[in-house]
Design a protein around this motif. Structure first.
Motif, PDB file in Angstrom:
ATOM      1  N   ILE A 598       0.888  -1.145  -0.171  1.00 37.21           N
ATOM      2  CA  ILE A 598      -0.098   0.047   0.126  1.00 37.21           C
ATOM      3  C   ILE A 598       0.831   1.101   0.084  1.00 37.21           C
ATOM      4  O   ILE A 598       2.159   1.206   0.289  1.00 37.21           O
ATOM      5  N   PRO A 599       0.629   2.399  -0.327  1.00 39.71           N
ATOM      6  CA  PRO A 599       1.180   3.499  -0.354  1.00 39.71           C
ATOM      7  C   PRO A 599       1.546   3.986   1.139  1.00 39.71           C
ATOM      8  O   PRO A 599       0.612   4.037   1.848  1.00 39.71           O
ATOM      9  N   ALA A 600       2.915   4.162   1.290  1.00 39.68           N
ATOM     10  CA  ALA A 600       3.230   4.349   2.864  1.00 39.68           C
ATOM     11  C   ALA A 600       4.236   5.404   2.782  1.00 39.68           C
ATOM     12  O   ALA A 600       4.609   5.413   3.969  1.00 39.68           O
ATOM     13  N   TRP A 601       4.440   6.158   1.998  1.00 41.48           N
ATOM     14  CA  TRP A 601       5.314   7.249   1.962  1.00 41.48           C
ATOM     15  C   TRP A 601       4.420   8.679   1.858  1.00 41.48           C
ATOM     16  O   TRP A 601       4.940   9.460   1.496  1.00 41.48           O
ATOM     17  N   GLY A 602       3.329   8.471   2.742  1.00 40.24           N
ATOM     18  CA  GLY A 602       2.458   9.446   2.668  1.00 40.24           C
ATOM     19  C   GLY A 602       1.349   9.679   1.459  1.00 40.24           C
ATOM     20  O   GLY A 602       0.537  10.659   1.672  1.00 40.24           O
ATOM     21  N   GLY A 603       1.195   8.688   0.735  1.00 42.53           N
ATOM     22  CA  GLY A 603       0.422   8.750  -0.302  1.00 42.53           C
ATOM     23  C   GLY A 603      -1.116   8.963   0.111  1.00 42.53           C
ATOM     24  O   GLY A 603      -1.893   9.334  -0.463  1.00 42.53           O
ATOM     25  N   CYS A 604      -1.235   8.072   1.110  1.00 43.22           N
ATOM     26  CA  CYS A 604      -2.746   7.588   1.558  1.00 43.22           C
ATOM     27  C   CYS A 604      -3.158   9.062   2.167  1.00 43.22           C
ATOM     28  O   CYS A 604      -4.149   9.469   1.712  1.00 43.22           O
ATOM     29  N   LYS A 605      -2.317   9.663   2.946  1.00 43.47           N
ATOM     30  CA  LYS A 605      -2.756  11.011   3.788  1.00 43.47           C
ATOM     31  C   LYS A 605      -2.818  11.882   2.831  1.00 43.47           C
ATOM     32  O   LYS A 605      -3.859  12.793   2.903  1.00 43.47           O
ATOM     33  N   GLU A 606      -2.132  12.120   1.872  1.00 42.04           N
ATOM     34  CA  GLU A 606      -2.112  13.128   0.641  1.00 42.04           C
ATOM     35  C   GLU A 606      -3.484  13.175  -0.033  1.00 42.04           C
ATOM     36  O   GLU A 606      -4.134  14.092  -0.314  1.00 42.04           O
ATOM     37  N   MET A 607      -3.730  11.878  -0.530  1.00 49.00           N
ATOM     38  CA  MET A 607      -5.056  11.544  -1.289  1.00 49.00           C
ATOM     39  C   MET A 607      -6.248  12.005  -0.358  1.00 49.00           C
ATOM     40  O   MET A 607      -7.432  12.665  -0.908  1.00 49.00           O
ATOM     41  N   LEU A 608      -6.131  11.556   0.773  1.00 52.22           N
ATOM     42  CA  LEU A 608      -7.339  11.859   1.653  1.00 52.22           C
ATOM     43  C   LEU A 608      -7.438  13.406   1.949  1.00 52.22           C
ATOM     44  O   LEU A 608      -8.625  13.908   1.974  1.00 52.22           O
ATOM     45  N   HIS A 609      -6.440  14.145   2.124  1.00 57.71           N
ATOM     46  CA  HIS A 609      -6.442  15.362   2.140  1.00 57.71           C
ATOM     47  C   HIS A 609      -7.100  16.054   0.983  1.00 57.71           C
ATOM     48  O   HIS A 609      -7.926  17.030   0.960  1.00 57.71           O
ATOM     49  N   ARG A 610      -6.474  15.667  -0.242  1.00 61.13           N
ATOM     50  CA  ARG A 610      -6.974  16.250  -1.432  1.00 61.13           C
ATOM     51  C   ARG A 610      -8.488  16.045  -1.515  1.00 61.13           C
ATOM     52  O   ARG A 610      -9.153  16.955  -2.027  1.00 61.13           O
ATOM     53  N   TRP A 611      -8.871  14.720  -1.583  1.00 66.70           N
ATOM     54  CA  TRP A 611     -10.221  14.614  -1.794  1.00 66.70           C
ATOM     55  C   TRP A 611     -11.431  14.992  -0.871  1.00 66.70           C
ATOM     56  O   TRP A 611     -12.533  15.317  -1.332  1.00 66.70           O
ATOM     57  N   SER A 612     -10.633  15.407   0.343  1.00 65.98           N
ATOM     58  CA  SER A 612     -11.716  16.053   1.454  1.00 65.98           C
ATOM     59  C   SER A 612     -11.650  17.674   1.119  1.00 65.98           C
ATOM     60  O   SER A 612     -12.800  18.032   1.559  1.00 65.98           O
ATOM     61  N   THR A 613     -10.691  18.166   0.611  1.00 64.88           N
ATOM     62  CA  THR A 613     -10.547  19.590   0.662  1.00 64.88           C
ATOM     63  C   THR A 613     -10.933  19.985  -1.073  1.00 64.88           C
ATOM     64  O   THR A 613     -11.582  21.184  -1.098  1.00 64.88           O
ATOM     65  N   LEU A 614     -10.406  19.293  -1.870  1.00 62.78           N
ATOM     66  CA  LEU A 614     -10.539  19.781  -3.195  1.00 62.78           C
ATOM     67  C   LEU A 614     -11.552  19.052  -4.252  1.00 62.78           C
ATOM     68  O   LEU A 614     -12.060  19.435  -5.225  1.00 62.78           O
ATOM     69  N   GLY A 615     -12.067  17.813  -3.496  1.00 60.81           N
ATOM     70  CA  GLY A 615     -12.927  17.082  -4.446  1.00 60.81           C
ATOM     71  C   GLY A 615     -14.385  17.480  -4.358  1.00 60.81           C
ATOM     72  O   GLY A 615     -14.904  17.858  -3.047  1.00 60.81           O
ATOM     73  N   ARG A 616     -15.223  17.636  -5.420  1.00 61.57           N
ATOM     74  CA  ARG A 616     -16.528  17.864  -5.308  1.00 61.57           C
ATOM     75  C   ARG A 616     -17.362  16.761  -4.853  1.00 61.57           C
ATOM     76  O   ARG A 616     -18.044  16.171  -5.815  1.00 61.57           O
ATOM     77  N   LEU A 617     -17.334  16.749  -3.799  1.00 66.92           N
ATOM     78  CA  LEU A 617     -18.073  15.432  -3.178  1.00 66.92           C
ATOM     79  C   LEU A 617     -19.188  15.829  -2.085  1.00 66.92           C
ATOM     80  O   LEU A 617     -18.947  16.681  -1.456  1.00 66.92           O
ATOM     81  N   PRO A 618     -20.019  14.908  -1.859  1.00 61.31           N
ATOM     82  CA  PRO A 618     -21.010  15.267  -0.586  1.00 61.31           C
ATOM     83  C   PRO A 618     -20.368  15.388   0.650  1.00 61.31           C
ATOM     84  O   PRO A 618     -19.221  14.889   0.708  1.00 61.31           O
TER      85      PRO A 618
END
Length: 774
Positions: A598-618
């Motif tokens: 699994i991404p373990a050099w911070g990839g998971c945390k960065e993608m979580l942050h991006r989709w939480s703040t930049l993703g047009r989601l409910p």
């Protein structure tokens, strides 16, 4: 200089549609016109059908499906005058018949607005013939723009201008093709075949004719006239299968008719009955039933090769490499090798290199244009004059003389020296005047190879280096094999942060490899797992996390500038940059699940942050978690930089550079602009849904497994990913900081590397290059 805001492409065949698609990739509206087909349900059927096919094609002509909305399909009866009248550039891509083209040009001349530019994509007809008998005003705005197929991916654009062509018209199209379409422009003389096809077709025809004459196996031919020469591994017969066997007779015939009678091409221009029969039987290459190679489906998709002597297919075999082995040390040894393959290689490449030298002054003014055309048009690693330098001009002259062959004047000029040299840190090329001239880059082009040629690294080790780009900007370069990320890369990255803080304003992460980075060095990872060095594995994960965090929170801006593949750890380092200036052909993705990780050099945390703040989601934590889980668990790779924005591997305000040669300059400019008022980012706070979300994701994967869409070990790896993305034992009433998410990444990766399933996936990837579906 006029700007190109609207384009019309006339001709919706494969090439015309591809050109229209690439104009749309550049964000410019384009109208695609073709004739009205008899009996079709739509008068725009040809253009509409072309767009529909491109939306399904792989490799895709369109960088995103949204780009297709910029293409307006039409026909040459209902829409011609209006579309042409609004266009700044009209591109003709119709059949290679002079009468058809000139009739079209007369219609264009009557409908176009003053100052619009008209160009032909012809590869066989001279410009002088195309404009013969047409008005001077048309000739002033006319040129040839010869794209290579497929237009999105092939960087070469050959340009031919006439004596009446306005310089402003040339500049307008050239600037648009360079900056907006990402093309490398090569100016050609108005001669048959221009440069790339003139030399490339000669090379292919010589190779095929000589292979037949000598009764060689096509596997051996493709091996010897391939990688040892810096030519793609398709070699000769594989390349012909790729482009289509049925094209060659037409191209050969047009060249034979147009070239002077004393041209060396005629010595190899002869009919080949076996090839004619292949074409007649539908063996036109990969687009047909096969070509020189085929997959025999009746024999379990067995790969078969054509026997040139009998014209029958036989099981393909490995190439005989006795003669080829010498090439690793000396190309001259290969061409001098006392064997049938050595004699063949000399006959083909000796003739090709001599022909290239004879084309200077005829097809092109200088050697650089010919080398660039073959590098980009035929994907040669080295152009013909660079190959001669590797052989030695004196060696080639002596060998040609020994065989009683003519030595071109341009080759004689290089006697006792080379075609290229470096003087005072600048690369120079030998001119027709016998003098060396600096190779001058266009404005806005900055290449790291030039920086490296003129200086020394600020700091370096065996896997990375730091370079001074000037103006207070440093450049971090991977230098490991395939730009993999290992301990030395991470070590130098930490040292780089300290050095840039002390001596520079900003940092760019960039290299000029074929790929930005394919991720962590899996060989080292597998070795550590095989010796049960679990402490070292965890230390490596921690080292990567700390290095990337140091990059993210450095007191200066960091701009990533990727091109090609940016996978796994190579994607993760970009996710930690303040901004990205990506080449349009950047293919990003977190693909670790394919090797059981699994991404373990911070990839998971960065993608979580991006989709939480930049993703047009409910609203709420679950939509972002579900989106990241879907993207990472399926190892989704963006197939362009534009698509990377849709997946949030790139942010909406990250930049895209179409021309690969302009990427570093654009990244440097962005870094300097950011440095003026730079403030490091604020650490994010995460609100994650906890065990209930972990269970929901596990159930979804279990459902896919029951449907046969997921394997047993997919469930294991996806379970580890779900644990991280859900936040572990947290719930929505709590918050987590970055270190908490990083701790989950470390914990789950260390757990996975102990599993036999992960070891099997790592071994499979290293042995076969393909993911194991265990």
């Amino acid at each position: 200089m006029a700007e190109i805001r609207k384009v019309v492409v006339v001709g919706a065949g494969v090439m015309g549609a591809g050109i229209a698609a690439h104009v749309a990739n550049a964000g410019v509206p384009v109208t695609l016109l073709d004739i009205v087909p008899a009996g079709a349900p739509s008068r725009n059927a040809l253009a509409e059908g072309a767009v529909e096919r491109m939306l399904k094609a792989d490799p895709a002509p369109l960088m995103t499906k949204a780009a297709a909305k910029l293409i307006t399909p039409g026909n040459t009866e209902d829409h011609f005058d209006a579309a042409v009248g609004e266009a700044d550039w009209i591109v003709e891509v119709v059949t290679e018949r002079l009468d058809v083209k000139q009739a079209l040009y007369r219609r264009i001349e009557a409908a176009r607005k003053p100052g619009s530019v008209v160009s032909s994509n012809t590869s066989t007809l001279p410009l002088a013939s195309l404009v013969d008998g047409l008005s001077e005003s048309f000739a002033r705005d006319f040129l040839i723009t010869h794209f290579f197929n497929p237009p999105r991916y092939m960087r070469l654009l050959e340009i031919v201008v006439g004596p009446l062509t306005r310089p402003e018209a040339v500049d307008t199209v050239s600037r648009f093709a360079d900056v907006s379409l990402g093309k490398s422009l090569v100016r050609c003389k108005d001669r048959p075949g221009f440069i790339a096809n003139r030399l490339g077709v000669f090379w292919l025809q010589a190779a095929v004719v000589e292979a037949f004459a000598r009764g060689l196996a096509i596997e051996d031919v493709d091996a010897v006239i391939g990688k040892p020469m810096g030519i793609p591994k398709t070699g000769v017969f594989g390349l012909l299968d790729l482009v289509g066997l049925d094209l060659m007779p037409h191209v050969n015939a047009s060249l034979a008719a147009a070239l002077p009678k004393d041209d060396p091409f005629h010595a190899f221009d002869r009919p080949l009955p076996v090839v004619q029969k292949l074409i007649a039987d539908g063996y036109t290459g990969r687009k047909g039933k096969g070509g020189f190679y085929r997959l025999n489906r009746e024999a379990g998709k067995r790969k078969e090769a054509l026997d040139l002597a009998t014209g029958e297919f036989r099981p393909a075999r490995k190439a005989e490499v006795a003669a080829i082995a010498e090439s690793g040390r000396s190309l001259g040894k290969l061409l001098d090798h006392d064997s049938p393959l050595g004699a063949y290689a000399w006959r083909v490449m000796g003739a090709t290199l001599a022909y290239a030298a004879a084309l200077v002054g005829d097809a092109a003014d200088g050697i650089e244009a010919i080398d660039e055309a073959m590098r980009l048009g035929y994907n040669w690693r080295w152009g013909p004059f660079e190959l001669i330098d590797r052989l030695g001009a004196d060696w080639l002259i002596a060998r040609l003389e020994r065989d009683g062959q003519a030595v071109p004047e341009m080759l004689r000029l290089a006697a006792g020296r080379s075609f290229y040299r470096v003087e005072n840190g600048r690369r120079q090329a030998l001119g027709r005047d016998g003098q060396y001239h600096d190779i001058v880059r266009p404005d806005g082009v900055l290449l790291l190879e030039d920086i490296k040629r003129a200086g020394t690294p600020v700091i370096k080790n065996g896997s990375a280096a730091l370079w001074d780009l000037g103006d207070g900007v440093a450049c971090f370069e991977f230098t490991s094999k395939m730009n993999t990320i290992d301990q030395q890369v991470l070590d130098l990255l930490v040292k780089t942060v300290r050095r840039v803080k002390k001596d520079f304003k900003a940092l760019v992460i960039y290299n000029e490899g074929h790929n930005f980075s394919v991720g962590a060095n899996l060989g080292l990872a597998l070795f550590a797992c095989n010796i049960a060095a679990w402490t070292e594995v965890e230390a490596s994960v921690t080292q990567g996390q700390e290095a990337y965090q140091a990059l993210k929170y450095a007191p200066f801006p960091v701009v990533g500038a990727p091109s090609g593949l940016a996978l796994g750890g190579g994607c993760e380092i970009l996710l930690h940059c303040d901004a990205i200036q990506a080449h349009a052909e950047t293919y990003m993705g977190l693909v670790e699940v394919g090797v059981g990780l699994i991404p373990a050099w911070g990839g998971c945390k960065e993608m979580l942050h991006r989709w939480s703040t930049l993703g047009r989601l409910p609203k709420g934590p679950m939509p972002a978690v579900a989106k990241v889980f879907e993207t990472v668990s399926t190892a989704t790779v963006a197939k362009s930089a534009a698509e990377a924005k849709e997946l949030l591997y790139l942010r909406p305000d990250d930049g895209i550079t179409m021309n690969r040669n302009r990427l570093l300059a654009d990244a440097k400019a962005r870094a300097l602009a950011m440095a003026e008022s730079y403030v490091p980012p604020e650490p994010p706070i995460y609100v994650l849904p906890g065990p209930s979300a972990e269970t929901a994701m596990a159930m979804a994967v279990a459902g896919f497994r029951r449907l046969g869409k997921a394997t047993p070990y997919d469930e294991v790896v996806s379970g580890a990913l779900a644990r991280i993305l859900s936040g572990g034992d947290t719930d929505v009433t709590e918050t987590l900081d970055e270190e908490a998410v990083l701790a989950l990444e470390r914990e789950q990766l260390v757990r996975l590397v102990r599993q036999p399933g992960t070891l099997a996936r790592l071994e499979s990837m290293l042995m076969t290059g393909k993911p194991l579906r265990n």
